[in-house]
Design a protein around this motif. Structure first.
Motif, mmCIF file in Angstrom:
data_model
loop_
_atom_site.group_PDB
_atom_site.id
_atom_site.type_symbol
_atom_site.label_atom_id
_atom_site.label_comp_id
_atom_site.label_asym_id
_atom_site.label_seq_id
_atom_site.Cartn_x
_atom_site.Cartn_y
_atom_site.Cartn_z
ATOM 1 N N SER A 46 0.832 -1.200 0.000
ATOM 2 C CA SER A 46 0.000 0.000 0.000
ATOM 3 C C SER A 46 0.871 1.255 0.000
ATOM 4 N N ARG A 47 0.251 2.366 -0.338
ATOM 5 C CA ARG A 47 0.977 3.642 -0.292
ATOM 6 C C ARG A 47 1.357 3.972 1.150
ATOM 7 N N ALA A 48 0.495 3.618 2.100
ATOM 8 C CA ALA A 48 0.810 3.856 3.512
ATOM 9 C C ALA A 48 2.074 3.097 3.918
ATOM 10 N N HIS A 49 2.233 1.888 3.402
ATOM 11 C CA HIS A 49 3.431 1.105 3.719
ATOM 12 C C HIS A 49 4.682 1.758 3.125
ATOM 13 N N PHE A 58 5.162 4.940 2.848
ATOM 14 C CA PHE A 58 5.521 6.014 3.772
ATOM 15 C C PHE A 58 6.225 5.463 5.014
ATOM 16 N N LYS A 59 5.806 4.288 5.496
ATOM 17 C CA LYS A 59 6.484 3.660 6.630
ATOM 18 C C LYS A 59 7.911 3.268 6.253
ATOM 19 N N LEU A 60 8.083 2.747 5.032
ATOM 20 C CA LEU A 60 9.431 2.374 4.578
ATOM 21 C C LEU A 60 10.316 3.610 4.430
ATOM 22 N N SER A 68 9.988 6.414 6.242
ATOM 23 C CA SER A 68 10.310 6.922 7.582
ATOM 24 C C SER A 68 11.303 6.025 8.313
ATOM 25 N N SER A 69 11.320 4.732 7.991
ATOM 26 C CA SER A 69 12.263 3.813 8.636
ATOM 27 C C SER A 69 13.628 3.829 7.959
ATOM 28 N N TYR A 110 15.464 -2.722 -2.299
ATOM 29 C CA TYR A 110 14.492 -3.254 -1.345
ATOM 30 C C TYR A 110 13.743 -4.444 -1.952
#
Length: 72
Positions: A13-16, A18-20, A22-23, A48
């Protein structure tokens, strides 16, 4: 590469994405595009993807009946 393009390529997902970002798993190209959305470094996405594909192949190869025969 846009967030949507990276999400499509990685099947997440696009949300994931953003998590990648930020990490630190994915890198952002600066400055951001005029819309304010991050531009993602293509090389980091390819690295990745290679890493996760290799981990998946390793896991899949370990899931053979030879490693855990039925009835044991």
């Amino acid at each position: 590469m846009t967030v949507a393009e990276a999400a499509r390529l990685l099947f997440v997902s696009r949300a994931h994405i953003f998590k990648l970002l930020s990490s630190g798993a994915l890198l952002e190209c600066l400055p951001r595009n005029p819309s304010g959305q991050p531009d993602i470094d293509v090389t980091s996405v390819e690295q990745y993807k290679s890493k996760t594909d290799a981990a998946f192949r390793t896991w899949l190869d370990s899931q053979t009946e030879d490693n855990d025969p039925l009835g044991s």
